[in-house]
Design a protein around this motif. Structure first.
Motif, PDB file in Angstrom:
ATOM      1  N   ALA A 191       0.814  -1.221   0.000  1.00 31.94           N
ATOM      2  CA  ALA A 191       0.000   0.000   0.000  1.00 31.94           C
ATOM      3  C   ALA A 191       0.842   1.263   0.000  1.00 31.94           C
ATOM      4  CB  ALA A 191      -0.924  -0.010   1.215  1.00 31.94           C
ATOM      5  N   GLY A 192       2.135   1.134   0.256  1.00 34.85           N
ATOM      6  CA  GLY A 192       2.984   2.302   0.330  1.00 34.85           C
ATOM      7  C   GLY A 192       2.749   3.117   1.588  1.00 34.85           C
ATOM      8  N   VAL A 193       2.359   2.418   2.667  1.00 34.67           N
ATOM      9  CA  VAL A 193       2.061   3.079   3.932  1.00 34.67           C
ATOM     10  C   VAL A 193       3.174   2.762   4.919  1.00 34.67           C
ATOM     11  CG1 VAL A 193       0.458   3.176   5.897  1.00 34.67           C
ATOM     12  CG2 VAL A 193      -0.427   2.993   3.552  1.00 34.67           C
ATOM     13  N   GLU A 194       3.618   3.760   5.669  1.00 32.03           N
ATOM     14  CA  GLU A 194       4.638   3.537   6.676  1.00 32.03           C
ATOM     15  C   GLU A 194       4.066   2.669   7.795  1.00 32.03           C
ATOM     16  OE1 GLU A 194       8.419   3.782   8.281  1.00 32.03           O
ATOM     17  OE2 GLU A 194       7.723   4.570   6.344  1.00 32.03           O
ATOM     18  N   PRO A 195       4.642   1.477   8.046  1.00 31.75           N
ATOM     19  CA  PRO A 195       4.083   0.590   9.085  1.00 31.75           C
ATOM     20  C   PRO A 195       4.314   1.148  10.489  1.00 31.75           C
ATOM     21  CG  PRO A 195       6.115  -0.329   8.206  1.00 31.75           C
ATOM     22  CD  PRO A 195       5.814   0.868   7.361  1.00 31.75           C
ATOM     23  N   ARG A 196       3.407   0.780  11.372  1.00 26.99           N
ATOM     24  CA  ARG A 196       3.501   1.218  12.760  1.00 26.99           C
ATOM     25  C   ARG A 196       3.890   0.020  13.618  1.00 26.99           C
ATOM     26  NH1 ARG A 196      -1.293   2.728  13.276  1.00 26.99           N
ATOM     27  NH2 ARG A 196      -2.133   1.162  14.705  1.00 26.99           N
ATOM     28  N   PHE A 197       4.926   0.181  14.459  1.00 31.08           N
ATOM     29  CA  PHE A 197       5.461  -0.920  15.256  1.00 31.08           C
ATOM     30  C   PHE A 197       5.256  -0.666  16.739  1.00 31.08           C
ATOM     31  CE2 PHE A 197       7.958  -0.798  11.347  1.00 31.08           C
ATOM     32  CZ  PHE A 197       7.948  -2.131  10.944  1.00 31.08           C
ATOM     33  N   THR A 198       5.316  -1.748  17.494  1.00 33.06           N
ATOM     34  CA  THR A 198       5.361  -1.680  18.943  1.00 33.06           C
ATOM     35  C   THR A 198       6.309  -2.767  19.440  1.00 33.06           C
ATOM     36  OG1 THR A 198       4.039  -1.645  20.983  1.00 33.06           O
ATOM     37  CG2 THR A 198       3.463  -3.307  19.356  1.00 33.06           C
ATOM     38  N   THR A 199       6.887  -2.578  20.616  1.00 35.06           N
ATOM     39  CA  THR A 199       7.852  -3.537  21.163  1.00 35.06           C
ATOM     40  C   THR A 199       7.197  -4.358  22.271  1.00 35.06           C
ATOM     41  OG1 THR A 199       9.697  -2.065  20.666  1.00 35.06           O
ATOM     42  CG2 THR A 199      10.086  -3.814  22.293  1.00 35.06           C
ATOM     43  N   TYR A 200       7.359  -5.667  22.174  1.00 39.11           N
ATOM     44  CA  TYR A 200       6.804  -6.581  23.188  1.00 39.11           C
ATOM     45  C   TYR A 200       7.719  -6.587  24.403  1.00 39.11           C
ATOM     46  CZ  TYR A 200       5.317 -10.945  25.417  1.00 39.11           C
ATOM     47  OH  TYR A 200       4.872 -11.884  26.314  1.00 39.11           O
ATOM     48  N   THR A 201       7.119  -6.387  25.556  1.00 40.20           N
ATOM     49  CA  THR A 201       7.906  -6.336  26.798  1.00 40.20           C
ATOM     50  C   THR A 201       7.570  -7.480  27.748  1.00 40.20           C
ATOM     51  OG1 THR A 201       6.243  -4.873  27.791  1.00 40.20           O
ATOM     52  CG2 THR A 201       8.126  -3.822  26.673  1.00 40.20           C
ATOM     53  N   GLY A 202       6.747  -8.405  27.295  1.00 45.54           N
ATOM     54  CA  GLY A 202       6.374  -9.521  28.155  1.00 45.54           C
ATOM     55  C   GLY A 202       7.449 -10.584  28.199  1.00 45.54           C
ATOM     56  N   SER A 203       7.122 -11.689  28.878  1.00 46.98           N
ATOM     57  CA  SER A 203       8.098 -12.771  29.070  1.00 46.98           C
ATOM     58  C   SER A 203       7.747 -14.044  28.311  1.00 46.98           C
ATOM     59  CB  SER A 203       8.208 -13.102  30.570  1.00 46.98           C
ATOM     60  OG  SER A 203       6.940 -13.528  31.082  1.00 46.98           O
ATOM     61  N   ASN A 204       6.642 -14.038  27.562  1.00 47.88           N
ATOM     62  CA  ASN A 204       6.219 -15.256  26.869  1.00 47.88           C
ATOM     63  C   ASN A 204       5.808 -14.920  25.433  1.00 47.88           C
ATOM     64  OD1 ASN A 204       5.248 -17.711  26.050  1.00 47.88           O
ATOM     65  ND2 ASN A 204       4.001 -18.081  27.867  1.00 47.88           N
ATOM     66  N   PRO A 205       6.788 -14.717  24.554  1.00 45.83           N
ATOM     67  CA  PRO A 205       6.456 -14.354  23.166  1.00 45.83           C
ATOM     68  C   PRO A 205       5.666 -15.437  22.436  1.00 45.83           C
ATOM     69  CG  PRO A 205       8.793 -14.880  23.391  1.00 45.83           C
ATOM     70  CD  PRO A 205       8.249 -14.789  24.772  1.00 45.83           C
ATOM     71  N   THR A 206       5.884 -16.712  22.813  1.00 46.40           N
ATOM     72  CA  THR A 206       5.133 -17.791  22.162  1.00 46.40           C
ATOM     73  C   THR A 206       3.646 -17.639  22.419  1.00 46.40           C
ATOM     74  OG1 THR A 206       6.999 -19.304  22.382  1.00 46.40           O
ATOM     75  CG2 THR A 206       4.840 -20.280  21.997  1.00 46.40           C
ATOM     76  N   ALA A 207       3.303 -17.330  23.659  1.00 44.76           N
ATOM     77  CA  ALA A 207       1.891 -17.142  23.988  1.00 44.76           C
ATOM     78  C   ALA A 207       1.300 -15.973  23.220  1.00 44.76           C
ATOM     79  CB  ALA A 207       1.741 -16.923  25.493  1.00 44.76           C
ATOM     80  N   LEU A 208       2.082 -14.912  23.046  1.00 44.21           N
ATOM     81  CA  LEU A 208       1.610 -13.758  22.277  1.00 44.21           C
ATOM     82  C   LEU A 208       1.305 -14.151  20.843  1.00 44.21           C
ATOM     83  CD1 LEU A 208       1.294 -10.636  21.836  1.00 44.21           C
ATOM     84  CD2 LEU A 208       3.695 -10.708  21.101  1.00 44.21           C
ATOM     85  N   ILE A 209       2.256 -14.886  20.230  1.00 46.12           N
ATOM     86  CA  ILE A 209       2.088 -15.285  18.827  1.00 46.12           C
ATOM     87  C   ILE A 209       0.847 -16.150  18.668  1.00 46.12           C
ATOM     88  CG2 ILE A 209       3.116 -16.603  16.941  1.00 46.12           C
ATOM     89  CD1 ILE A 209       5.866 -15.770  18.073  1.00 46.12           C
ATOM     90  N   LEU A 210       0.695 -17.120  19.565  1.00 51.61           N
ATOM     91  CA  LEU A 210      -0.465 -18.010  19.465  1.00 51.61           C
ATOM     92  C   LEU A 210      -1.759 -17.253  19.673  1.00 51.61           C
ATOM     93  CD1 LEU A 210       0.791 -21.208  21.334  1.00 51.61           C
ATOM     94  CD2 LEU A 210       0.410 -20.942  18.886  1.00 51.61           C
ATOM     95  N   SER A 211      -1.814 -16.419  20.719  1.00 47.02           N
ATOM     96  CA  SER A 211      -3.056 -15.725  21.032  1.00 47.02           C
ATOM     97  C   SER A 211      -3.453 -14.767  19.924  1.00 47.02           C
ATOM     98  CB  SER A 211      -2.919 -14.954  22.350  1.00 47.02           C
ATOM     99  OG  SER A 211      -1.895 -13.964  22.236  1.00 47.02           O
ATOM    100  N   ASN A 212      -2.489 -14.209  19.195  1.00 48.54           N
ATOM    101  CA  ASN A 212      -2.795 -13.257  18.132  1.00 48.54           C
ATOM    102  C   ASN A 212      -3.097 -13.931  16.804  1.00 48.54           C
ATOM    103  OD1 ASN A 212      -2.450 -11.147  19.873  1.00 48.54           O
ATOM    104  ND2 ASN A 212      -0.448 -10.507  19.067  1.00 48.54           N
ATOM    105  N   ASN A 213      -2.707 -15.200  16.662  1.00 48.94           N
ATOM    106  CA  ASN A 213      -2.793 -15.805  15.327  1.00 48.94           C
ATOM    107  C   ASN A 213      -3.591 -17.101  15.238  1.00 48.94           C
ATOM    108  OD1 ASN A 213      -0.768 -14.279  13.410  1.00 48.94           O
ATOM    109  ND2 ASN A 213       0.180 -14.373  15.429  1.00 48.94           N
TER     110      ASN A 213
END
Length: 292
Positions: free
Chosen positions: A47-69
């Protein structure tokens, strides 16, 4: 781990982001590694749009990935289960905990784990959606059954024919050919034992003809031929015993007549009875009279 959207789906997402903006941030870890949002990142580029990012500060990235996907609508239940099983193998979480946490079927998760353990290639096909979990599981189950059957055949070889087992191990002979050779040996041994048992019976019955096993050892006949003769002998012996029993039953039923003759052997009555018999029957009657 999660499959990308199709090209058409990415274009739709790119149009949505261009028109309405990026609704959800793309998530990076503290080192800048992408955790979640590959499709959004690709759509922003389209789309030619500047993406917006955020940094994960939790301790369980696997749980984040699963819960979001894991609940995304464009992947199947089988894909969800496989992706969760893959995440479990990386994170060390138990399947039971992940099934409870994400509301997934434990049986489906278990099937996914079986496929992942026994065929990573099939597991990958399930993950990307080119193969259903059920079909992958059935394929693995069939492969395991065939492997178990091969192991059983090999164990039989090691027990009954170590020489053939060694040839299989050294790739000098195929397992199927070795199994066929073993079956032939076992069948020959079965015939041999039958013939030897028949020879033993013939010997104790007073038969003076050469033992069938001896004829085989001399090369005059084969074990199958000896087995056939032994079976014929067994049938003949059984029929002869039955006829003899019937004959003796008849004698027993008419034993009073023999006893009557024995009481008056030289009378006209006795002579008239004996004279009317065939020679074989007369000889038998005279022998029985002496015993009565």
């Amino acid at each position: 781990m999660f499959p990308m959207l199709s090209q058409d789906e990415l274009l739709d997402l790119a149009e949505s982001i261009k028109a309405e903006g990026q609704h959800r941030d793309i998530v990076l870890d503290a080192d800048g590694v992408l955790l979640d949002g590959r499709n959004r990142l690709a759509a922003c580029e389209i789309a030619g749009v500047e993406p917006r990012f955020t940094t994960y500060t939790g301790s369980n990235p696997t749980a984040l990935i699963l819960s979001n996907n894991v609940y995304r609508r464009h992947i199947s239940k089988g894909q969800q289960a496989m992706i969760t099983a893959m995440a479990c193998s990386i994170s060390g979480h138990s399947l039971r905990d992940l099934a409870k946490l994400h509301g997934l079927s434990r049986s489906r998760l278990s099937a996914a784990n079986v496929v992942l353990e026994h065929s990573p290639n099939l597991a990958e096909q399930v993950r990307i959606g080119t193969l259903s979990l059920d079909n992958a599981y059935n394929t693995v189950a069939e492969d395991k059954a065939r492997a178990a059957a091969r192991q059983e055949q090999y164990d039989l070889l090691r027990e009954h024919a170590p020489d053939l087992a060694e040839q299989v191990t050294e790739s000098q002979i195929a397992l199927a050919d070795a199994t066929a050779a073993l079956n032939e040996r076992l069948e020959t041994e079965r015939l041999r034992q039958y013939v030897i048992n028949a020879d033993t019976v013939r010997l104790v019955d007073g038969d003076t003809t050469p033992p069938l096993a001896e004829l085989v050892e001399r090369g005059d006949i084969t074990w199958p031929e000896a087995h056939q003769r032994a079976e014929e002998f067994a049938v003949h012996r059984r029929d002869t015993i039955q006829r003899s029993r019937q004959a003796l039953h008849l004698i027993a039923e008419h034993w009073t007549a023999v006893q009557d003759l024995a009481t008056r052997p030289d009378t006209p009555y006795a002579h008239e009875i004996l004279d009317g018999l065939a020679p074989e029957a007369r000889s038998l009657a005279q022998a029985l009279i002496t015993l009565a």
